[in-house]
Design an enzyme around this catalytic site. Structure first.
Site, mmCIF file in Angstrom:
data_model
loop_
_atom_site.group_PDB
_atom_site.id
_atom_site.type_symbol
_atom_site.label_atom_id
_atom_site.label_comp_id
_atom_site.label_asym_id
_atom_site.label_seq_id
_atom_site.Cartn_x
_atom_site.Cartn_y
_atom_site.Cartn_z
ATOM 1 N N GLY A 37 0.839 -1.189 0.000
ATOM 2 C CA GLY A 37 0.000 0.000 0.000
ATOM 3 C C GLY A 37 0.868 1.231 0.000
ATOM 4 C CB VAL A 39 4.255 6.512 2.515
ATOM 5 C CG1 VAL A 39 5.144 6.872 3.694
ATOM 6 C CG2 VAL A 39 5.080 6.328 1.254
ATOM 7 C CB THR A 117 6.338 -4.666 0.100
ATOM 8 O OG1 THR A 117 4.962 -4.287 0.148
ATOM 9 C CG2 THR A 117 6.436 -6.155 -0.147
ATOM 10 C CG ASN A 171 -4.332 -0.084 9.636
ATOM 11 O OD1 ASN A 171 -4.911 -0.520 10.630
ATOM 12 N ND2 ASN A 171 -3.035 0.163 9.620
ATOM 13 C CE LYS A 172 -1.798 4.396 10.106
ATOM 14 N NZ LYS A 172 -0.875 5.477 9.749
ATOM 15 C CE LYS A 485 35.237 9.847 -32.250
ATOM 16 N NZ LYS A 485 35.500 11.197 -31.711
ATOM 17 C CB SER A 553 30.695 4.414 -29.630
ATOM 18 O OG SER A 553 32.094 4.488 -29.782
#
Length: 643
Positions: A37, A39, A117, A171-172, A485, A553
């Site tokens: 979810g 923060v 997570t 929640n909460k 070059k 390159s």
């Protein structure tokens, strides 16, 4: 009965009870789930509560936790449950979750492995890691904030990866006075989003991880809620862990087991299906067939093995098989192709560079892959398909990719077989840093992969070089603009021509007038510029020519890509090394001045990086060597290769 006999009998009964408990615990089913979810939605607090309520905390841990809670100033209770999970010092100091924290706990009915997570957007890649092995996801929402962008992103990713059991934990609830109207509005908002991305079912519940409402016991604070508690749902949700067993047999070969000359087996983890001695199998990508002779394990041979078991298989025939091959049911083998469409979740800080070569790992296979510009990027808020030239950190898009050799695969989401995570999911790895930059899910092989085939040629490349009486090579001059070059490459070309060598010069500016006139100077265009030149140089080398190239390159990855296109020893990297100050002093075109004035964007050395070669075949310091001497050095190197 003596006191000693009674003691022995008591000890025996206790041992029997312990053995019975361990046997019961061993045979419990296992549920892997993640909490995700936005923060500060309370993910760590919820897991800490689950560990506490399931009696998975030792007394010394509890004492330390109470001390830590007092130190961080927890109000209203003695324990800050989030500290149980936030194990890193940086996490505790900042009050956020950074890494994926895995925790084990169990109840009387089931064992659990839970992954906490991170909620911060920059750590979304960690959430993908946790979801890749999960059976269920608990999507937490702060009742005060409602459905947020990160809530949608995590829900979409969980669904995309194949997590089919979702819990919407609002929640909460204690902070909104356990208001039913607030809860109902959040559930309705989330349901509308879930319907839009194909989530057919989720289980909503009002909880408070801090206070314990509806976690392990029904809360009197929510008399209007008649659903299960969180732990009751986790204990009883039916996860079809046998789904892979019903699929056709597949086993990616991890390694070839050859302890002596009398035994040759192929070890790996069975990804799907069942296998028995005598079963006909097909080896991919070669397509060769055989039958299973034995199923060997440390505990002896098996009569049957199923998905999830690690075994060593021996075959009835002597067939070529190595790591990365797949042993599959002969009647229903997976496919092999080298071009695909896939969903890609970009995980690196640096944006994806279309055309750059990455390592692609799928099961035990590792191949080189190139990702094309995205077909579209997905807006996780509206599910709108947006035009995109690249993918930034945490972006989700759909793109085509190609590999340097056939990849044994199955579509990640197959309507007939369900999810094929092992042969359908892959990761991309940066070849220079070895960092994982993306995760992907294969949709299907492109039709062009089946319709385009290599045409056999009667005249071999060795014959073409023999006709020219020379050894083909690609001399790749790289360095800053103004390093010299083109001047040096032109001198080498003239010297080789005088020696009756067949050479051709590909110059950066000249190529951009024709072959690459459609490309600009962004990092992505520079990658494509070098890819095209590399392909042309390879074809010229196949014809027996000595190819000289003069290109800035700037990226090591693309120079390494071209090196791998060539035969061993045919790619000669020459670093024309000069300081930025010297390059600017030689700036006859006035490019550095324009770049310094902001009139020329993405100019190498000013606002675009140059990655110098680490181990070039030849390094030329132009401050200590003339252009003519540098050309002689390169010619001498080429002549030495012919001896």
């Amino acid at each position: 009965m003596t006191r000693q006999d009674s003691s022995y009998q008591t000890d025996a009964l206790i041992a029997e009870d312990i053995d019975a408990y361990l046997a019961q615990h061993q045979h419990k089913s296992l549920l892997r789930f993640i909490t995700c979810g936005s923060v500060d939605d309370g993910k760590s607090t919820l897991i800490g509560r689950l560990l506490y309520d399931s009696k998975m905390i030792f007394e010394d841990q509890l004492a330390a936790l109470e001390a830590d809670s007092r130190r961080v100033g927890t109000q209203g209770q003695n324990i800050d449950f989030a500290l149980l999970v936030d194990g890193l010092a940086a996490e505790r100091e900042q009050g956020i979750t950074i890494d994926v924290a895995y925790r084990f706990f169990s109840t009387e009915k089931r064992k659990f492995i839970v992954a906490d997570t991170p909620g911060h957007e920059q750590y979304t890649r960690n959430m993908v890691t946790g979801a890749s092995t999960a059976d269920l996801a608990v999507i937490l929402i702060d009742a005060r904030k409602g459905v947020l962008t990160q809530t949608r992103r995590h829900s979409y990713l969980a669904h995309l990866i194949g997590v089919r059991h979702l819990v919407l934990a609002v929640n909460k609830m204690d902070l909104v006075g356990y208001d039913q109207a607030t809860y109902d509005a959040i559930v309705a908002d989330y349901r509308a989003f879930a319907d839009s991305i194909g989530i057919a079912r989720f289980v909503p519940m009002p909880i408070s991880g801090f206070m314990g409402d509806n976690i392990t016991t029904r809360s009197a604070n929510t008399p209007w809620y008649d659903g299960p508690t969180l732990i009751a749902h986790l204990e009883t949700v039916e996860v079809d862990q046998d789904a892979t067993a019903a699929q056709p047999f597949r086993m990616p070969v991890q390694w070839v087991n050859r302890p002596n000359l009398d035994f040759r087996g192929f070890a790996g983890l069975i990804a799907a299906g069942t296998v028995k001695p005598g079963d006909p199998v097909r080896l991919l990508p070669s397509g060769k067939t055989s039958t299973i002779a034995r199923i060997v394990t440390m505990d002896g041979d098996l009569e049957q093995a199923v998905a999830g078991q690690s075994v060593t298989l021996t075959l009835a025939d002597e067939v070529d098989c190595s790591r990365g091959d797949v042993i599959a049911a002969a009647a229903a083998p997976p496919q092999a192709a080298d071009q695909f469409e896939a969903t890609i979740v970009w995980m690196a800080e640096e944006a994806m560079l279309p055309g750059r070569s990455y390592w692609l790992k799928l099961a035990t296979q590792t191949v080189t892959a190139q990702v094309q510009a995205p077909k579209y990027q997905i807006n996780v808020n509206s599910m709108e398909k947006l035009a995109a030239k690249t993918l930034e950190l945490n972006a989700i898009g759909v793109a085509n990719l190609s590999t340097d050799k056939p990849l044994v695969y199955e579509p990640y989401a197959d309507d007939r077989a369900g999810l094929n995570k092992t042969l359908g999911g892959f990761i991309l790895i940066d070849k220079i840093t070895n960092a994982t930059v993306a995760a992907g899910m294969i949709h299907f092989a492109l039709r062009r992969a089946e319709n385009v085939h290599w045409q056999a040629m009667d005249v071999a490349r060795e014959r073409r070089s023999a006709l020219k009486n020379q050894k083909p090579a690609v001399v790749w001059l790289t360095g800053l603009s103004g390093a010299g070059k083109s001047t040096i490459a032109n001198l080498v070309d003239r010297k080789l021509t005088r020696m009756n060598r067949h050479s051709f010069l590909l110059d950066g500016d000249n190529v951009r007038h024709g072959l690459n006139r459609d490309l600009g100077f962004t990092d992505a265009d520079r990658v494509e510029n070098i890819r095209r030149v590399g392909e042309v140089a390879r074809l010229m080398a196949d014809s027996g020519l000595i190819v000289l190239t003069a290109f800035i390159s700037p990226f090591r990855a693309e120079r390494e890509m071209v090196r791998k296109m060539m035969a061993d020893g045919e790619f000669i990297e020459v670093h024309i090394d000069t300081t930025l100050a010297d390059a600017e002093a030689r700036d006859v075109k006035g490019l550095y001045a324009k770049a310094r004035a902001g009139q020329l964007k993405n100019f190498t050395g000013i606002d675009s990086p140059y990655e110098a070669p680490a181990t070039p075949e030849i390094r030329i310091d132009t401050s200590a060597m003339t252009a003519d001497a540098a050309a002689d050095l390169i010619v001498e190197h080429l002549l030495a290769l012919e001896r």
